[in-house]
Design a protein around this motif. Sequence first.
Motif, mmCIF file in Angstrom:
data_model
loop_
_atom_site.group_PDB
_atom_site.id
_atom_site.type_symbol
_atom_site.label_atom_id
_atom_site.label_comp_id
_atom_site.label_asym_id
_atom_site.label_seq_id
_atom_site.Cartn_x
_atom_site.Cartn_y
_atom_site.Cartn_z
ATOM 1 N N TYR A 68 15.417 15.893 35.900
ATOM 2 C CA TYR A 68 15.732 16.745 37.045
ATOM 3 C C TYR A 68 15.401 18.206 36.761
ATOM 4 C CZ TYR A 68 17.779 13.325 40.159
ATOM 5 O OH TYR A 68 17.952 12.281 41.019
ATOM 6 N N GLU A 69 15.664 18.665 35.562
ATOM 7 C CA GLU A 69 15.373 20.057 35.209
ATOM 8 C C GLU A 69 13.879 20.358 35.345
ATOM 9 O OE1 GLU A 69 17.088 20.191 31.312
ATOM 10 O OE2 GLU A 69 19.099 20.580 32.091
ATOM 11 N N LYS A 70 13.034 19.439 34.882
ATOM 12 C CA LYS A 70 11.581 19.628 35.001
ATOM 13 C C LYS A 70 11.166 19.690 36.462
ATOM 14 C CE LYS A 70 10.284 17.408 30.677
ATOM 15 N NZ LYS A 70 9.682 16.226 30.067
ATOM 16 N N ARG A 71 11.712 18.791 37.262
ATOM 17 C CA ARG A 71 11.372 18.768 38.687
ATOM 18 C C ARG A 71 11.788 20.072 39.374
ATOM 19 N NH1 ARG A 71 10.616 13.560 41.118
ATOM 20 N NH2 ARG A 71 11.761 14.211 42.963
ATOM 21 N N ILE A 72 12.977 20.546 39.064
ATOM 22 C CA ILE A 72 13.477 21.782 39.675
ATOM 23 C C ILE A 72 12.606 22.971 39.259
ATOM 24 C CG2 ILE A 72 15.397 23.427 39.650
ATOM 25 C CD1 ILE A 72 17.249 20.888 39.446
ATOM 26 N N LYS A 73 12.278 23.041 37.983
ATOM 27 C CA LYS A 73 11.457 24.144 37.470
ATOM 28 C C LYS A 73 10.087 24.167 38.158
ATOM 29 C CE LYS A 73 9.506 25.895 33.164
ATOM 30 N NZ LYS A 73 9.325 25.637 31.736
ATOM 31 N N GLU A 74 9.449 23.018 38.230
ATOM 32 C CA GLU A 74 8.124 22.946 38.853
ATOM 33 C C GLU A 74 8.193 23.214 40.357
ATOM 34 O OE1 GLU A 74 5.167 22.737 37.248
ATOM 35 O OE2 GLU A 74 6.439 22.948 35.487
ATOM 36 N N TYR A 75 9.225 22.720 40.996
ATOM 37 C CA TYR A 75 9.414 22.940 42.431
ATOM 38 C C TYR A 75 9.535 24.436 42.726
ATOM 39 C CZ TYR A 75 11.392 22.217 47.114
ATOM 40 O OH TYR A 75 11.629 22.225 48.467
ATOM 41 N N ARG A 76 10.313 25.126 41.918
ATOM 42 C CA ARG A 76 10.488 26.573 42.104
ATOM 43 C C ARG A 76 9.182 27.330 41.896
ATOM 44 N NH1 ARG A 76 16.340 26.857 39.199
ATOM 45 N NH2 ARG A 76 17.539 26.255 41.038
ATOM 46 N N LYS A 77 8.383 26.897 40.917
ATOM 47 C CA LYS A 77 7.080 27.534 40.686
ATOM 48 C C LYS A 77 6.200 27.417 41.928
ATOM 49 C CE LYS A 77 6.429 26.706 35.757
ATOM 50 N NZ LYS A 77 5.579 25.963 34.810
ATOM 51 N N ILE A 78 6.205 26.238 42.516
ATOM 52 C CA ILE A 78 5.391 26.015 43.713
ATOM 53 C C ILE A 78 5.855 26.927 44.842
ATOM 54 C CG2 ILE A 78 4.827 24.338 45.531
ATOM 55 C CD1 ILE A 78 5.058 22.158 43.270
ATOM 56 N N LEU A 79 7.145 26.985 45.067
ATOM 57 C CA LEU A 79 7.672 27.798 46.165
ATOM 58 C C LEU A 79 7.518 29.293 45.916
ATOM 59 C CD1 LEU A 79 10.859 25.833 47.226
ATOM 60 C CD2 LEU A 79 8.559 25.708 48.167
ATOM 61 N N ASP A 80 7.415 29.696 44.657
ATOM 62 C CA ASP A 80 7.236 31.111 44.328
ATOM 63 C C ASP A 80 5.797 31.592 44.520
ATOM 64 O OD1 ASP A 80 9.887 31.499 43.744
ATOM 65 O OD2 ASP A 80 9.640 31.317 41.570
ATOM 66 N N ASP A 81 4.874 30.669 44.683
ATOM 67 C CA ASP A 81 3.466 31.038 44.857
ATOM 68 C C ASP A 81 3.249 31.511 46.296
ATOM 69 O OD1 ASP A 81 0.719 31.283 45.043
ATOM 70 O OD2 ASP A 81 0.322 29.480 43.873
ATOM 71 N N ALA A 82 3.133 32.821 46.463
ATOM 72 C CA ALA A 82 3.039 33.429 47.797
ATOM 73 C C ALA A 82 1.718 33.141 48.508
ATOM 74 C CB ALA A 82 3.237 34.938 47.687
#
Length: 115
Positions: A68-82
């Motif tokens: 879950y931690e990996k999924r959350i980290k990667e998900y946040r990276k995607i959403l942070d890409d403006a």
Amino acid sequence: MRRKPIRSVVASVDGKLYPCVYLNFPFNKIPRIFCGEYMEVEKPDFGSVDDFWSSWNSKNYVEFRKKYEKRIKEYRKILDDAFLTPFDIKSKIKEMFAKYPLPEVCKTCYKAYGI
């Protein structure tokens, strides 16, 4: 109520620990209906309250949280890409889900998909 399997602990009446309330059923196999099909999922063993910290730090519990931690980290990276379009975001999230799958016991749980 939002469930956070990386920080949650559920204790059953018999002292067993689980990262999610949906794994704490009084059966050896957890009955589920997923995508219209009935199935039974093996009830995982995450330890007991008798030795909480050993259970929390056990290989099984740590691996569950890491997924879950990996999924959350990667998900946040995607959403942070403006610079991503909505289509790109959807595509990247789909790729991320394939690269970082859910823990096996969560794959047939609708809650893991936000439903």
